[in-house]
Structures are given as C-alpha cells and as structure tokens.
Design a protein around this motif. Structure first.
Motif, PDB file in Angstrom:
ATOM      1  N   PRO A  65       0.799  -1.239   0.000  1.00  0.00           N
ATOM      2  CA  PRO A  65       0.000   0.000   0.000  1.00  0.00           C
ATOM      3  C   PRO A  65       0.827   1.283   0.000  1.00  0.00           C
ATOM      4  CG  PRO A  65       0.057  -0.895   2.214  1.00  0.00           C
ATOM      5  CD  PRO A  65       0.826  -1.850   1.341  1.00  0.00           C
ATOM      6  N   GLU A  89      -5.219  -3.368   3.100  1.00  0.00           N
ATOM      7  CA  GLU A  89      -6.514  -2.770   2.773  1.00  0.00           C
ATOM      8  C   GLU A  89      -7.079  -2.008   3.983  1.00  0.00           C
ATOM      9  OE1 GLU A  89      -9.788  -5.482   2.435  1.00  0.00           O
ATOM     10  OE2 GLU A  89     -10.841  -4.194   1.006  1.00  0.00           O
ATOM     11  N   GLN A  93      -8.006   1.916   4.227  1.00  0.00           N
ATOM     12  CA  GLN A  93      -9.372   2.347   4.557  1.00  0.00           C
ATOM     13  C   GLN A  93      -9.364   3.319   5.728  1.00  0.00           C
ATOM     14  OE1 GLN A  93     -11.281  -1.449   4.976  1.00  0.00           O
ATOM     15  NE2 GLN A  93     -12.137  -1.410   2.906  1.00  0.00           N
ATOM     16  N   ALA A 104      -8.633   3.065  -0.575  1.00  0.00           N
ATOM     17  CA  ALA A 104      -8.344   1.670  -0.903  1.00  0.00           C
ATOM     18  C   ALA A 104      -9.203   1.235  -2.082  1.00  0.00           C
ATOM     19  CB  ALA A 104      -8.635   0.780   0.307  1.00  0.00           C
ATOM     20  N   HIS A 106     -11.492  -1.363  -4.336  1.00  0.00           N
ATOM     21  CA  HIS A 106     -12.410  -2.448  -3.995  1.00  0.00           C
ATOM     22  C   HIS A 106     -11.742  -3.763  -4.405  1.00  0.00           C
ATOM     23  CE1 HIS A 106     -16.132  -4.476  -3.168  1.00  0.00           C
ATOM     24  NE2 HIS A 106     -16.005  -5.114  -4.315  1.00  0.00           N
ATOM     25  N   LEU A 107     -11.620  -4.697  -3.458  1.00  0.00           N
ATOM     26  CA  LEU A 107     -10.818  -5.896  -3.723  1.00  0.00           C
ATOM     27  C   LEU A 107     -11.679  -7.112  -4.056  1.00  0.00           C
ATOM     28  CD1 LEU A 107      -8.035  -5.671  -0.977  1.00  0.00           C
ATOM     29  CD2 LEU A 107      -8.010  -4.788  -3.312  1.00  0.00           C
ATOM     30  N   HIS A 110      -7.819 -11.299  -1.228  1.00  0.00           N
ATOM     31  CA  HIS A 110      -6.660 -10.841  -0.463  1.00  0.00           C
ATOM     32  C   HIS A 110      -5.435 -11.711  -0.715  1.00  0.00           C
ATOM     33  CE1 HIS A 110      -9.850  -9.035   2.307  1.00  0.00           C
ATOM     34  NE2 HIS A 110      -9.217  -8.036   1.726  1.00  0.00           N
TER      35      HIS A 110
END
Ligand SMILES: [Zn+2]
Ligand SMILES: [Zn+2]
Length: 413
Positions: A65, A89, A93, A104, A106-107, A110
């Motif tokens: 990140p 994440e 956030q 972040a 949208h995933l 993970h």
C-alpha cells in the motif's frame, strides 16, 4: 510467459508490469509516479482492459500500500479484479478519512503469505517481506512452466528483517528476478548503513538529551517507525503522543502488538487540521473513542519534558505558536528529499524562526546495495531485470545476468 514493464524501468515508483500467457494477462501494481503532483491527472498505463470490459485481463495484483504501487487503482474499471493484503486494505481504509488520496481499491480477494492465487493460467505466490509499508509482498508468478519473481519494494533492516533472511535462506527457483534497486545509485555511492534498530537507539539519545518536548514528524502509515518511536519513548521515560491519524491507522492494523490507544505510555493529540476534519464530517466518535487518552496543548505546555509528539508535520505551526516546543527539538523521520520541497522548506523556516533545532533520524524503506547483492546471489537467476531505480544502467556493475528492459517493450521469460 511474456512481460512488459509499463513504468519503473528507469524511475523509482509508478510501477506497472503486465504479464501475458496466450491471450490472458495480469498486471502487477498500478502505481502513481512519484514525480506527479497531488493534483496532476495521471492516465492509466496502456494496458488493454484496465478501464474495464476485457475479461482477458485476469486481475491486478498490488504488492503493497504505497501510492507509487497502487495509486492509480481508483481509475480501474469496476469489473477489474484487484488483490492486495487484507491488513494493507484496512490501513488504507483507515487512512482515507485523513488522506483522501489513500483510498483503498475495492478488492476481489486478499493476498496472504505463501497462499497461492490462481488467475487464469497464472499462479501467484505472495511472499511477505520487510518494507516501510505494512503488509508488503514480493510476488512469484508462474505460467507456461516459467517462473518470474518480482521483489516489490523490500529491505532487510526494518523491524521484520527476519522475513528477508527467510527469503534469502530459502529462495524459490526462478527464471527471471525482477528486482527493485532504489538504493542502486547513479553515483555508485552506497547508502549509509542504518536500520530501524539504529534509529531507535538514536531516538532514545535524542529524547533523553532534550530538555523540552520532542516533536517527531513521520508518516502515519509507516507502522515500523511508530513501533520504533514508541519503544524509544518508553526507554527514555516519556509518553508518546500520537496524532489522531496515526492512532487510527495503528488501531486499523488489527494487531495487538502495534502500539495504539490503550497502550501504557501512549496518548493522543488531535491537531487543528484533524479537529476540523472530524467536525466537518460529524464523525465525533473518532474523538470520543480516544477521550480517555487524549491530551491537549495545556498539558503539553505544563510538562513538555514528559512528551514526544509523533505525527504529521502540518501540526508544527500550532505546536510552535502554543509555545510547547520552547526548549524542545524537532525530529524529521521521513525521506530527506521532502525537506527540500516547498512544504519542507516552510517547516525548516518555521522551526528556525522559533529557535527549535531540527534533527533527522530515518532509515530507508529499501534494501541497501549489499543486501540487494545478497538477494541476487541467493536467487542466482539466469536473468536479473532491474526495476524501481534511477540507475538501472549501473546494475551490471553490481549483479550478474543483468538484462535491462525499457518501459513499453515485450520480452519473454
Ligand atoms: Zn516503491
Ligand atoms: Zn514502497
């Protein structure tokens, strides 16, 4: 398997790498170039499907990140599957409230250490590594019987250096090592040896020898540095006062080992800018939740020698104006280059006018040249492709099997 670096072949940051197997493709990182200003519009790299509507793009995998690796994800099409670490994440956030650019993505799923991810013909194995970003991975990509290992950003001298040692002790067998070289310098100079442990040691001395308060400026998302500052404050007998942004991110890690509100010797100060943000958003629980450990300027002013402030440098003005830094010191705990930029220069002048000395205590988020050499010889790849460096033409001086590739050109693994 074919590869095309879109950005990063000749610069630090803005990484984007496309891999193809037949008609299927994946992308590793979609970073924002470090050279881009906050308000600059940066177009997506020229990868078919990043804007959506192309199922042959099987996914985008984000190593960690930091904006120079994930910063363009807000522009991805909603149907593009994106993957990153779960803790990464959560940190993003939590950061978004204070730093909207940190939003972040949208995933679709993970990453976690050594857990294989299958995207079409690609198998991706994340390796948790030591870096100044939380929850950072190197990525092994396999397809067509070939194997490429992308280092992401990594180092051996952080608080999780054991992860680097584990990697060099048991490296996977690969055909190509795509390796970062932030600390491979054009001038050939090696970076000064330092580590989070040496920063901790230096901070203990600084906190002990300062008569007044110490104001330490760092990145709220550099969790390693928070741990270092907390350990140093405890050993120097001071209370660490973090800003609300730092406290929020620390709690969001979900790790009980990370210093956060509720820890002994840890308090929270809410600088003006963050107070305004809370008021505008009407999310008053954010300050209500920390009210038992909150300190105000009056308390800092009464016993400045008891405290170390850790937070954003934008709080420097009110700390100076409030008089809490009289007889104190300031510590810059970020990349030195930021100090030469306009906002850094304003901070330097502010502190100078107030007669507050400024010291730098920092260590790089990136491996030293010597550690990169250890990594390269452990992997002993037939081919080593440089990335994330301003001196890729110097790699041949330090590593074997170097095969540079320019941005935008396809090559085979
Ligand atoms: Zn980077
Ligand atoms: Zn990074």
């Amino acid at each position: 398997m074919r590869v095309r670096i879109h950005r990063g072949a000749h610069e630090i940051g803005g990484n984007c790498i496309e891999l193809a197997s037949g008609t299927d493709r994946i992308v590793l990182d979609v970073g924002r170039p470090l050279s881009a200003g906050w308000d600059d519009d940066v177009p997506l790299p020229d990868v078919a499907g990043l804007a959506g509507g192309d199922p042959t793009l099987r996914g985008v995998v984000l190593s960690h990140p930091h904006l120079d690796h994930y910063g363009l994800t807000a522009q991805l099409g909603a149907d593009v599957p994106v993957y990153m670490g779960a803790e990464a994440e959560r940190v993003l956030q939590a950061a978004t409230f204070f730093s909207p650019i940190s939003r972040a993505p949208h995933l679709a799923g993970h990453l976690s250490d050594r857990a294989r991810l299958h995207l079409g013909p690609f198998t991706i194995t994340p390796y948790l590594i030591d870096h100044s970003a939380f929850d950072a991975y190197s990525l092994l990509v396999e397809a067509d019987g070939r194997r490429l290992f992308y280092s992401g950003d990594l180092r051996a001298h952080g608080r999780k250096g054991g992860l680097f040692e584990r990697l060099v002790a048991h490296p996977p067998t690969v055909d190509v090592l795509l390796m970062e070289g932030t600390n491979v310098r054009a001038d050939g100079r090696a970076s000064a040896p330092s580590s989070e442990r040496s920063v901790e040691h230096d901070l203990i001395e600084r906190f002990t020898s300062t008569e007044g308060m110490v104001a330490m400026f760092s990145s709220a998302q550099n969790i390693d540095r928070l741990v270092t500052a907390y350990r140093a404050a405890v050993q120097a007998g001071r209370t660490l006062v973090v800003d609300l942004y730092t406290a929020t991110v620390a709690a969001a890690t979900g790790r009980p080992s990370i210093p956060q509100p509720g820890f002994p010797g840890l308090a929270v100060y809410v600088p003006q800018r963050q107070r305004v943000r809370v008021k505008e958003s009407e999310e008053f629980d954010r300050v209500k939740n920390i009210r038992d450990v909150r300190v105000f300027q009056e308390e800092l002013l009464r016993e400045p020698q008891r405290y170390v402030f850790l937070g954003a440098s934008s709080a420097a003005g009110e700390l100076v104006r409030g008089g809490v830094l009289a007889g104190g010191t300031a510590v810059w705990s970020l990349w030195h280059g930021y100090l030469t930029q306009p906002s850094g220069q304003r901070l330097v002048q502010l502190l100078q006018r107030a007669g507050v000395p400024l010291y730098e205590h920092h260590t790089s988020g990136h491996a030293t040249l010597a550690d990169l050499q250890r990594l390269a010889s452990a992997f002993a790849p037939a081919r080593l492709v440089p990335i994330h460096s301003e001196a890729t033409d110097r790699f041949g001086d330090y590593f074997g099997g170097v095969e540079p590739h320019a941005d935008g050109t396809w090559w085979d693994v």
